[in-house]
Structures are given as C-alpha cells and as structure tokens.
Design a protein around this motif. Sequence first.
Motif, PDB file in Angstrom:
ATOM      1  N   ASP A 198      -6.309   0.092   8.717  1.00 47.99           N
ATOM      2  CA  ASP A 198      -6.258   1.529   9.022  1.00 47.99           C
ATOM      3  C   ASP A 198      -5.385   1.848  10.239  1.00 47.99           C
ATOM      4  N   GLY A 199      -4.772   0.828  10.823  1.00 46.22           N
ATOM      5  CA  GLY A 199      -3.932   1.054  12.002  1.00 46.22           C
ATOM      6  C   GLY A 199      -4.738   1.465  13.222  1.00 46.22           C
ATOM      7  N   GLY A 200      -6.001   1.048  13.280  1.00 45.54           N
ATOM      8  CA  GLY A 200      -6.882   1.445  14.395  1.00 45.54           C
ATOM      9  C   GLY A 200      -6.813   0.466  15.559  1.00 45.54           C
ATOM     10  N   SER A 201      -7.622   0.763  16.599  1.00 38.35           N
ATOM     11  CA  SER A 201      -7.640  -0.054  17.813  1.00 38.35           C
ATOM     12  C   SER A 201      -8.268  -1.425  17.561  1.00 38.35           C
ATOM     13  N   ASP A 259     -14.163  -1.324  20.220  1.00 33.49           N
ATOM     14  CA  ASP A 259     -13.884  -0.528  19.021  1.00 33.49           C
ATOM     15  C   ASP A 259     -14.195  -1.320  17.746  1.00 33.49           C
ATOM     16  N   LEU A 300     -16.873  -0.320  14.911  1.00 30.54           N
ATOM     17  CA  LEU A 300     -16.505  -0.273  13.492  1.00 30.54           C
ATOM     18  C   LEU A 300     -17.416  -1.210  12.686  1.00 30.54           C
ATOM     19  N   ARG A 327     -10.405  -4.322   8.748  1.00 28.93           N
ATOM     20  CA  ARG A 327     -10.380  -2.895   8.410  1.00 28.93           C
ATOM     21  C   ARG A 327      -9.592  -2.115   9.463  1.00 28.93           C
ATOM     22  N   ALA A 328      -9.741  -2.520  10.759  1.00 37.53           N
ATOM     23  CA  ALA A 328      -9.005  -1.849  11.835  1.00 37.53           C
ATOM     24  C   ALA A 328      -7.500  -2.062  11.648  1.00 37.53           C
ATOM     25  N   SER A 372      -9.801   8.690   3.550  1.00 38.39           N
ATOM     26  CA  SER A 372     -10.058   9.392   4.811  1.00 38.39           C
ATOM     27  C   SER A 372     -11.461   9.080   5.352  1.00 38.39           C
ATOM     28  N   GLU A 373     -11.614   9.278   6.662  1.00 39.70           N
ATOM     29  CA  GLU A 373     -12.921   9.013   7.293  1.00 39.70           C
ATOM     30  C   GLU A 373     -14.012   9.903   6.737  1.00 39.70           C
TER      31      GLU A 373
END
Length: 226
Positions: free
Chosen positions: A162-165, A170, A174, A158-159, A91-92
């Motif tokens: 983590d399924g990020g933008s 962004d 990051l 890493r994005a 988790s963040e």
Amino acid sequence: MPADFVIAIDGPAGSGKSSTARAVARALSLAHLDSGALYRAVTLAALRRGVPIEEGRLHALSQSGAIRLVLKNDEFVPTLGGVDVSTDVRSEAVTADVSAVAAMPLVRDWVNGELRRAARQHNRGVVVDGRDIGTVVFPDARLKVFLTAEVSERARRRAIQDGGSLESADIHALGEVIAARDDADSTRAVAPLRPAPDAVVIDTTAISFAAQVEQIAGLARRVHVD
Ligand code: CDP
C-alpha cells in the motif's frame, strides 16, 4: 489444462494469496480470480450508493446486475456499472467494512455463484484465492493451498503493497488491524477462514515470493499430470 481445473489458494489478510495466485496463474497460463475483490466490490457499491450495511439491502444490491466480474488479460476484474473498480475496492473505507459484508450468508451465496460461473467460463482453468475457496466454493478443486505467515510479516508486506510507513510503530498498528480482521473472518458462523483438511499448508514467513510461486506451480503441474 481442462476447463474444470481449479486451484484454490486460501489464507488470511496479507499472506500473499492474491499476488501468489496471480503469479501461479500466469506461470500456468490459467486465469486468476480474486474472490475478495468481489466482496470488496459489494462493499464499495454500498458505500457509493449510500446503501446501509444490512443483509437484505446488500442482497438486493448484489442481484441488481450492477456488479460484475469481467475477464481482462486472464484476470477477472470487478466492475461497478461497467467500470473497472479493481483499484477503488482496495480503499481503507472498503477494507474497514468488508468483513461485516462478507459475514452475510445471502451475500456469500451471490458471490459464490458468480465465482462458479466465472470459473466455468474460462476454458483453460482458474486459480481462485480467498478464505473459503477450498472448503466451500470449490470443494473439488484439484489443488488446495493454505498460505499463512506471522502477523508482523503480513503487516510489513501489506505496508509495502500500500506504499505505507515501515516504522515499527506503524507496522505494529497495522498488525493489530490485520489480526482483528483475521479474528472476524475466522470466528464467523458462515464459511470461517480455515484450511481444508486436504489443503497443503505453506508458511511463507521466511520464504521468498518467487519460491512460494514455484512451489505451488510445481504442485499444480504434478496434480495435472497425475
Ligand atoms: O487482500 P486481503 O487479504 O486484504 O483481503 P481480500 O482477500 O481482498 O478479502 C477481503 C475480505 O473479504 C476478507 O477480510 C474477508 O472478510 C472477505 N472474504 C471472504 O470472506 N471470503 C473470501 N473467499 C474472500 C474474502
């Protein structure tokens, strides 16, 4: 491979060490041991139990027996109170505090003891990934690898993980967070992030995941035969 066969894979955040270590372990029928997951488990335990991020308190927490590594399908997973927390530790909130926890010598001593005990338990050998595995935890590892990659590439990976933008602003943001953690990990007094003198350094910016796994598995087969 003999019981004391250890492959150490170190490197900064997002260099792909954990996924690479897992794949190398699978290719060689060894177990995978992610040392960062144990630092994260101590951090998660502190956050959940409201324990202040203070060395004496975290030392007591780590010694309480609440946090353990359990071997599941050749993967050592962190457990808290007997429950697998391998997802929760990513988790963040945990990521934000983990470098401060990992800078505490008494926490590091406890983690290192757990890692060495886990490695001894496994009869075929282990692939261990982290920041100080080749320098401090297993200085006699049969093979030491240090993975690096440019910060922007590590942020992109890493994005995706983590399924990020994947928007460039962004990724840039990051990248700044990752660079700050690299800086904290590299400049701390105890066990700073750096390659062991006898490590093979691999820059993965421009090579595929499969190629880096094959390269390391090939090196491991060679040292095993020698
Ligand atoms: O996967 P990621 O690179 O984000 O980090 P990790 O391997 O899960 O490690 C989390 C944090 O634990 C790192 O930022 C380090 O502060 C610390 N760590 C360490 O100090 N020594 C290790 N052997 C492994 C992790």
